[in-house]
Scaffold this motif. Structure first.
Motif, short mmCIF file in Angstrom:
data_model
loop_
_atom_site.label_atom_id
_atom_site.label_comp_id
_atom_site.label_asym_id
_atom_site.label_seq_id
_atom_site.Cartn_x
_atom_site.Cartn_y
_atom_site.Cartn_z
N ARG A 1 -21.17 -12.48 -35.58
CA ARG A 1 -20.43 -13.64 -35.01
C ARG A 1 -20.40 -14.71 -36.09
O ARG A 1 -19.69 -15.55 -36.29
CB ARG A 1 -20.97 -14.15 -33.49
N ARG A 2 -21.84 -15.23 -36.75
CA ARG A 2 -21.97 -16.15 -37.48
C ARG A 2 -21.41 -15.86 -38.66
O ARG A 2 -21.15 -16.79 -39.44
CB ARG A 2 -23.69 -16.39 -37.52
N ALA A 3 -21.23 -14.54 -39.14
CA ALA A 3 -20.77 -14.30 -40.35
C ALA A 3 -19.17 -14.38 -40.42
O ALA A 3 -18.66 -14.43 -41.82
CB ALA A 3 -20.93 -13.00 -40.72
#
Length: 282
Positions: free
Chosen positions: A11-13
């Protein structure tokens, strides 16, 4: 506390997307502006005393320079359409279009429903600064202006020489308005010469001592007739605090330059935004 999901890294990527790509904006004719400025003559100057604010007027097609005549000094700038206080500088949209700090070639946009260029930055003696190791840059459209309400919230004390109050008093005097009516027109500013950014750990807005020195300046081309209001911040170079009677403060100068006849042939002031204002689908 919440549990970290198994796909947290994925998700952060996710790659970011620019909210307002600005490659379709009409570019200012910078070469024409530079040629016009080269032979322009100074026609007016306004001195802004330390910890105070003053108004100034600029005719469309003229230039104005904000400079530090004596030493590092942050300035908080409001802009209005000269004959309509409802049309004012929109720092949020300017920030959305260009980023947290502005520089040469960037424009200062007015608020809705007008949304048109008010001024274009044409020169900046601090353009060399770039971004420092802390993420600091110069001339921000992040900060709102120091104000007596936040000062009272954090300290419990009244302080009347904040930039918000300075701008209010100057506009009230210029337009012959009651203070309460003038205050309603004061808006988020361009922080001229202020060095700011966001901390990497908490994401908090920070300031550091301005890199400006005596003789530094930022210069603009007035796209429309303007009423400007500029406050010489009570924080001086804003290296320690920005609502203070202790900080070393200096004046600011605003100098207006008028181009020679014929230098701006083909240039025209921008019209208001052409959205229909129906606010509903057909």
């Amino acid at each position: 506390m919440t549990n970290t999901p198994a796909d947290a890294a994925a998700r952060r990527a996710v790659a970011p997307v620019i909210c307002y790509p600005n490659d379709t904006l009409r570019l200012p004719p910078m070469e024409q502006y530079r040629a016009a400025r080269a032979t322009a003559q100074a026609t007016a100057q306004t001195r802004i005393p330390p910890r105070e604010a003053r108004c100034f007027h600029v005719t469309a097609g003229s230039f104005f320079r904000i400079s530090c005549p004596e030493g590092a000094q942050v300035g908080d700038l409001n802009l209005f359409a000269a004959r309509n206080l409802e049309e004012r500088f929109f720092s949020g949209k300017t920030r959305a279009l260009y980023g947290s700090h502005v520089g040469v070639g960037n424009r200062l946009w007015s608020c809705l429903p007008y949304l048109r260029p008010m001024a274009t930055i044409t020169a900046d003696s601090l353009a060399w600064y770039g971004q420092d190791e802390y993420g600091g840059r110069v001339h921000d459209v992040i900060g709102t202006r120091c104000d007596p309400y936040t000062h009272h919230l954090l300290s419990g004390q009244d302080y009347h020489n904040t930039c918000h109050s300075n701008l209010t008093r100057a506009l009230a005097e210029e337009m012959r308005l009651p203070l309460a009516e003038a205050e309603a027109h004061i808006h988020d500013v361009l922080n001229v010469f202020m060095c700011t950014g966001f901390t990497r750990d908490t994401g908090q807005y920070f300031m550091k001592a301005s890199p400006a020195r005596a003789g530094d300046y930022i210069e603009f081309f007035a796209e429309i007739d303007l009423l400007g209001v500029l406050s010489a911040c009570p924080g001086g170079d804003c290296g320690s605090e920005h609502s203070s009677d202790a900080a070393t403060c200096h004046p600011l100068d605003v100098t207006v330059y008028a181009p020679k006849a014929g230098q701006l042939d083909g240039w025209y002031a921008p019209s208001n935004n052409r959205y229909s204002r129906r606010h509903a689908p057909e």
